[in-house]
Motif scaffolding. Structure first.
Motif, PDB file in Angstrom:
ATOM      1  N   VAL A 103     -58.981 107.350 -47.403  1.00  0.00           N
ATOM      2  CA  VAL A 103     -60.233 106.571 -46.531  1.00  0.00           C
ATOM      3  C   VAL A 103     -61.302 107.456 -46.351  1.00  0.00           C
ATOM      4  O   VAL A 103     -60.911 108.631 -45.918  1.00  0.00           O
ATOM      5  CB  VAL A 103     -59.699 106.177 -44.970  1.00  0.00           C
ATOM      6  N   ILE A 104     -62.423 107.149 -46.842  1.00  0.00           N
ATOM      7  CA  ILE A 104     -63.592 108.090 -46.892  1.00  0.00           C
ATOM      8  C   ILE A 104     -64.334 107.627 -45.735  1.00  0.00           C
ATOM      9  O   ILE A 104     -64.703 106.309 -45.561  1.00  0.00           O
ATOM     10  CB  ILE A 104     -64.517 108.149 -47.896  1.00  0.00           C
ATOM     11  N   ALA A 105     -65.092 108.539 -44.753  1.00  0.00           N
ATOM     12  CA  ALA A 105     -65.893 108.024 -43.987  1.00  0.00           C
ATOM     13  C   ALA A 105     -67.415 108.302 -44.391  1.00  0.00           C
ATOM     14  O   ALA A 105     -67.517 109.455 -44.868  1.00  0.00           O
ATOM     15  CB  ALA A 105     -65.827 108.386 -42.362  1.00  0.00           C
ATOM     16  N   ALA A 106     -68.260 107.426 -44.496  1.00  0.00           N
ATOM     17  CA  ALA A 106     -69.582 107.739 -44.936  1.00  0.00           C
ATOM     18  C   ALA A 106     -70.385 107.541 -43.784  1.00  0.00           C
ATOM     19  O   ALA A 106     -70.881 106.308 -43.403  1.00  0.00           O
ATOM     20  CB  ALA A 106     -70.192 106.600 -46.103  1.00  0.00           C
ATOM     21  N   VAL A 107     -70.922 108.522 -43.082  1.00  0.00           N
ATOM     22  CA  VAL A 107     -71.261 108.617 -41.815  1.00  0.00           C
ATOM     23  C   VAL A 107     -72.791 108.677 -41.629  1.00  0.00           C
ATOM     24  O   VAL A 107     -73.491 109.735 -41.993  1.00  0.00           O
ATOM     25  CB  VAL A 107     -71.030 109.902 -40.613  1.00  0.00           C
ATOM     26  N   ASN A 108     -73.542 107.501 -41.535  1.00  0.00           N
ATOM     27  CA  ASN A 108     -75.000 107.241 -41.840  1.00  0.00           C
ATOM     28  C   ASN A 108     -75.794 107.886 -40.792  1.00  0.00           C
ATOM     29  O   ASN A 108     -77.195 107.940 -40.902  1.00  0.00           O
ATOM     30  CB  ASN A 108     -75.323 105.766 -42.177  1.00  0.00           C
ATOM     31  N   GLY A 109     -75.065 107.854 -39.522  1.00  0.00           N
ATOM     32  CA  GLY A 109     -75.997 108.283 -38.235  1.00  0.00           C
ATOM     33  C   GLY A 109     -75.177 108.727 -37.019  1.00  0.00           C
ATOM     34  O   GLY A 109     -74.140 109.300 -37.535  1.00  0.00           O
ATOM     35  N   THR A 110     -75.418 108.442 -35.936  1.00  0.00           N
ATOM     36  CA  THR A 110     -74.564 108.863 -34.789  1.00  0.00           C
ATOM     37  C   THR A 110     -73.285 108.374 -34.674  1.00  0.00           C
ATOM     38  O   THR A 110     -73.218 107.170 -34.885  1.00  0.00           O
ATOM     39  CB  THR A 110     -75.497 108.568 -33.493  1.00  0.00           C
ATOM     40  N   ALA A 111     -72.484 109.158 -34.497  1.00  0.00           N
ATOM     41  CA  ALA A 111     -70.952 108.710 -34.351  1.00  0.00           C
ATOM     42  C   ALA A 111     -70.619 109.262 -32.959  1.00  0.00           C
ATOM     43  O   ALA A 111     -70.439 110.642 -32.650  1.00  0.00           O
ATOM     44  CB  ALA A 111     -69.952 109.299 -35.338  1.00  0.00           C
ATOM     45  N   ALA A 112     -70.563 108.719 -31.921  1.00  0.00           N
ATOM     46  CA  ALA A 112     -70.215 108.965 -30.681  1.00  0.00           C
ATOM     47  C   ALA A 112     -68.950 108.298 -30.132  1.00  0.00           C
ATOM     48  O   ALA A 112     -68.688 107.266 -30.610  1.00  0.00           O
ATOM     49  CB  ALA A 112     -71.305 108.411 -29.624  1.00  0.00           C
ATOM     50  N   GLY A 113     -68.190 109.037 -29.248  1.00  0.00           N
ATOM     51  CA  GLY A 113     -66.903 108.471 -28.768  1.00  0.00           C
ATOM     52  C   GLY A 113     -65.895 107.967 -29.593  1.00  0.00           C
ATOM     53  O   GLY A 113     -65.512 108.900 -30.535  1.00  0.00           O
ATOM     54  N   ILE A 114     -65.491 106.702 -29.431  1.00  0.00           N
ATOM     55  CA  ILE A 114     -64.364 106.375 -30.734  1.00  0.00           C
ATOM     56  C   ILE A 114     -65.185 106.266 -32.061  1.00  0.00           C
ATOM     57  O   ILE A 114     -64.350 106.379 -32.969  1.00  0.00           O
ATOM     58  CB  ILE A 114     -64.025 104.836 -29.884  1.00  0.00           C
ATOM     59  N   GLY A 115     -66.475 106.212 -32.055  1.00  0.00           N
ATOM     60  CA  GLY A 115     -67.221 106.306 -33.532  1.00  0.00           C
ATOM     61  C   GLY A 115     -66.667 107.604 -33.873  1.00  0.00           C
ATOM     62  O   GLY A 115     -66.551 107.605 -35.198  1.00  0.00           O
ATOM     63  N   ALA A 116     -67.100 108.737 -33.206  1.00  0.00           N
ATOM     64  CA  ALA A 116     -66.629 110.077 -33.642  1.00  0.00           C
ATOM     65  C   ALA A 116     -65.381 110.043 -34.161  1.00  0.00           C
ATOM     66  O   ALA A 116     -64.749 110.441 -35.284  1.00  0.00           O
ATOM     67  CB  ALA A 116     -67.244 111.078 -32.741  1.00  0.00           C
ATOM     68  N   HIS A 117     -64.487 109.539 -33.287  1.00  0.00           N
ATOM     69  CA  HIS A 117     -62.929 109.578 -33.710  1.00  0.00           C
ATOM     70  C   HIS A 117     -62.482 108.876 -34.844  1.00  0.00           C
ATOM     71  O   HIS A 117     -61.589 109.236 -35.672  1.00  0.00           O
ATOM     72  CB  HIS A 117     -62.314 109.216 -32.405  1.00  0.00           C
ATOM     73  N   LEU A 118     -63.224 107.664 -35.092  1.00  0.00           N
ATOM     74  CA  LEU A 118     -63.030 106.861 -36.129  1.00  0.00           C
ATOM     75  C   LEU A 118     -63.458 107.628 -37.447  1.00  0.00           C
ATOM     76  O   LEU A 118     -62.521 107.639 -38.484  1.00  0.00           O
ATOM     77  CB  LEU A 118     -63.875 105.665 -36.113  1.00  0.00           C
ATOM     78  N   ALA A 119     -64.446 108.389 -37.326  1.00  0.00           N
ATOM     79  CA  ALA A 119     -64.667 109.269 -38.396  1.00  0.00           C
ATOM     80  C   ALA A 119     -63.722 110.539 -38.811  1.00  0.00           C
ATOM     81  O   ALA A 119     -63.293 110.650 -40.005  1.00  0.00           O
ATOM     82  CB  ALA A 119     -66.126 109.853 -38.380  1.00  0.00           C
ATOM     83  N   PHE A 120     -63.497 111.120 -37.679  1.00  0.00           N
ATOM     84  CA  PHE A 120     -62.389 112.299 -37.875  1.00  0.00           C
ATOM     85  C   PHE A 120     -60.923 111.989 -38.346  1.00  0.00           C
ATOM     86  O   PHE A 120     -60.473 112.688 -39.082  1.00  0.00           O
ATOM     87  CB  PHE A 120     -62.479 112.730 -36.385  1.00  0.00           C
ATOM     88  N   ALA A 121     -60.684 110.626 -38.231  1.00  0.00           N
ATOM     89  CA  ALA A 121     -59.473 110.310 -38.450  1.00  0.00           C
ATOM     90  C   ALA A 121     -59.330 109.942 -40.136  1.00  0.00           C
ATOM     91  O   ALA A 121     -58.223 109.842 -40.473  1.00  0.00           O
ATOM     92  CB  ALA A 121     -59.033 108.712 -37.709  1.00  0.00           C
ATOM     93  N   CYS A 122     -60.452 109.700 -40.418  1.00  0.00           N
ATOM     94  CA  CYS A 122     -60.651 109.531 -42.118  1.00  0.00           C
ATOM     95  C   CYS A 122     -60.055 110.683 -42.834  1.00  0.00           C
ATOM     96  O   CYS A 122     -60.149 111.727 -42.271  1.00  0.00           O
ATOM     97  CB  CYS A 122     -61.859 108.968 -42.496  1.00  0.00           C
ATOM     98  N   ASP A 123     -59.738 110.450 -43.960  1.00  0.00           N
ATOM     99  CA  ASP A 123     -59.186 111.766 -44.698  1.00  0.00           C
ATOM    100  C   ASP A 123     -60.262 112.511 -45.192  1.00  0.00           C
ATOM    101  O   ASP A 123     -60.069 113.776 -45.358  1.00  0.00           O
ATOM    102  CB  ASP A 123     -58.355 111.060 -46.261  1.00  0.00           C
ATOM    103  N   LEU A 124     -61.456 112.070 -45.520  1.00  0.00           N
ATOM    104  CA  LEU A 124     -62.584 112.875 -46.154  1.00  0.00           C
ATOM    105  C   LEU A 124     -63.950 112.058 -45.303  1.00  0.00           C
ATOM    106  O   LEU A 124     -63.795 110.945 -45.125  1.00  0.00           O
ATOM    107  CB  LEU A 124     -62.836 112.775 -47.470  1.00  0.00           C
ATOM    108  N   VAL A 125     -64.658 113.091 -44.790  1.00  0.00           N
ATOM    109  CA  VAL A 125     -65.793 112.494 -44.237  1.00  0.00           C
ATOM    110  C   VAL A 125     -67.036 112.944 -45.144  1.00  0.00           C
ATOM    111  O   VAL A 125     -67.312 114.370 -45.127  1.00  0.00           O
ATOM    112  CB  VAL A 125     -65.717 113.042 -42.708  1.00  0.00           C
ATOM    113  N   LEU A 126     -67.955 112.066 -45.324  1.00  0.00           N
ATOM    114  CA  LEU A 126     -69.488 112.518 -45.915  1.00  0.00           C
ATOM    115  C   LEU A 126     -70.386 112.159 -44.805  1.00  0.00           C
ATOM    116  O   LEU A 126     -70.149 111.095 -44.042  1.00  0.00           O
ATOM    117  CB  LEU A 126     -69.648 111.709 -47.056  1.00  0.00           C
TER     118      LEU A 126
END
Length: 263
Positions: A103-126
C-alpha cells in the motif's frame, strides 16, 4: 454498504486506487468513509487481479483527522470510547497493516491525527512538497489513537515520537522525509505520476513474496531473534511453492528478466 462519492475507487491496471473525496473539509474522515476504505483494503487482499494499492485524496488536504462533528456532548459511558476506537480508528490502521498487497500513501496535503496515522501505516509514503503531518491530538487535549503510539516509535524511535506527540507541531514533508516517515518528497504536480510509477513496479512484482515480506517486516519489532528467524524460514518455505518464485529462479538460471504473474 452503498458506494459513497466521499471515497472514489478505481482499479487501474492491477492497482487499486482509493481516493478520499471530501475536499471541502480537508477530507476529515467520517465513519462511512472509514468503513468504505476498510472494505476496499479487504477486497484488494482477496482479489488476485489487484497487486498494489494507492491511498490518496482530492483537494488541498490528505486527511484532516476524524470528523468530530456530531460527537455527543458530555462525558461518555464507561467503555464507550475504548470500544469506538477499537472498532473504528484501530480497525482502519489494522486494515492497512494487514492488507496482503503493498500500500502506497500519496499524501497531497495536510495529514493530521488519524490522517497522519493512515499515511504512516502504509508501506511506502510519497508526499507532495506542500504536505504536512500533524500529531494534532495534544491540541485537543486527547491521547493519540489510531495506532499512533504503536507506529511512530517503530518508525522514528520513542524520543522523536514523543516530541511530535507532546507538542503537536506541524512537520513539513521535507522534515518528515529526513526523519524517515516519508520515502520521497516530490513536486505536487508529480505526485500522481510518481505514485503510478511506484505502484506499477509493485504490481509487476512477485505479489505473494511481497505480502510475506510485508508481514515479516511489520512483525519484526514485536518478536525476538528466534521467532523472527523461524518466521522468515516459514515464509520462504511457503513462498517457494508459488509460480513467481519458480519463475524468479528460472529467470536467473536462464539469464533473462523475470515475468511475475502475482501467483
Amino acid at each position: 454498504m452503498p458506494v459513497s462519492p466521499d471515497v472514489l475507487h478505481e482499479v487501474e491496471g492491477s492497482v487499486s486506487w482509493i481516493t478520499l473525496n471530501r475536499p471541502e473539509v480537508m477530507n476529515a474522515l467520517t465513519r462511512e468513509q472509514r468503513e468504505r476504505v476498510i472494505d476496499l483494503l479487504g477486497a484488494a487482499s482477496s482479489n488476485p487481479a489487484v497487486r498494489a494499492v494507492v491511498v490518496t485524496a482530492t483537494g488541498r488536504g490528505f486527511c484532516a483527522g476524524a470528523d468530530l462533528r456530531g460527537t455527543p456532548a458530555g462525558a461518555p459511558a464507561p467503555g464507550d470510547v475504548a470500544r469506538t476506537i477499537r472498532l473504528g480508528a484501530q480497525r482502519l490502521i489494522g486494515a492497512v497493516l494487514d492488507c496482503e498487497k503493498p500500500v502506497i500513501a500519496a499524501v497531497n496535503g495536510t495529514a493530521a491525527g488519524i490522517g497522519a496515522h493512515l499515511a504512516f501505516a502504509c508501506d511506502l509514503v510519497l508526499a507532495a512538497e506542500g504536505a504536512r503531518f500533524i500529531e494534532v491530538f495534544v491540541r485537543r487535549g486527547l491521547v493519540p489513537d489510531g495506532g499512533g503510539a504503536y507506529l511512530l516509535p517503530r518508525l522514528i524511535g520513542p524520543r522523536r515520537a514523543k516530541e511530535l506527540m507532546f507538542f503537536g507541531d506541524a512537520l513539513s514533508a521535507v522534515d518528515a522525509e529526513r526523519l524517515g516517515l516519508v520515502n520521497r518528497v516530490v513536486p505536487a504536480d508529480a505526485l500522481g505520476k510518481t505514485a503510478r510509477e511506484w505502484s506499477a513496479r509493485l504490481a509487476g512484482g512477485p505479489t505473494r513474496a511481497l505480502a510475506l515480506t510485508k508481514h515479516l517486516v511489520n512483525t519484526s519489532l514485536d518478536a525476538d531473534r528466534a521467532a523472527s528467524f523461524a518466521a522468515e524460514a516459514t515464509a520462504q518455505e511457503l513462498n517457494m511453492a508459488t509460480r513467481d518464485a519458480q519463475e524468479g529462479v528460472a529467470s536467473f538460471v536462464e539469464r533473462r528478466e523475470a515475468r511475475f504473474e502475482g501467483r
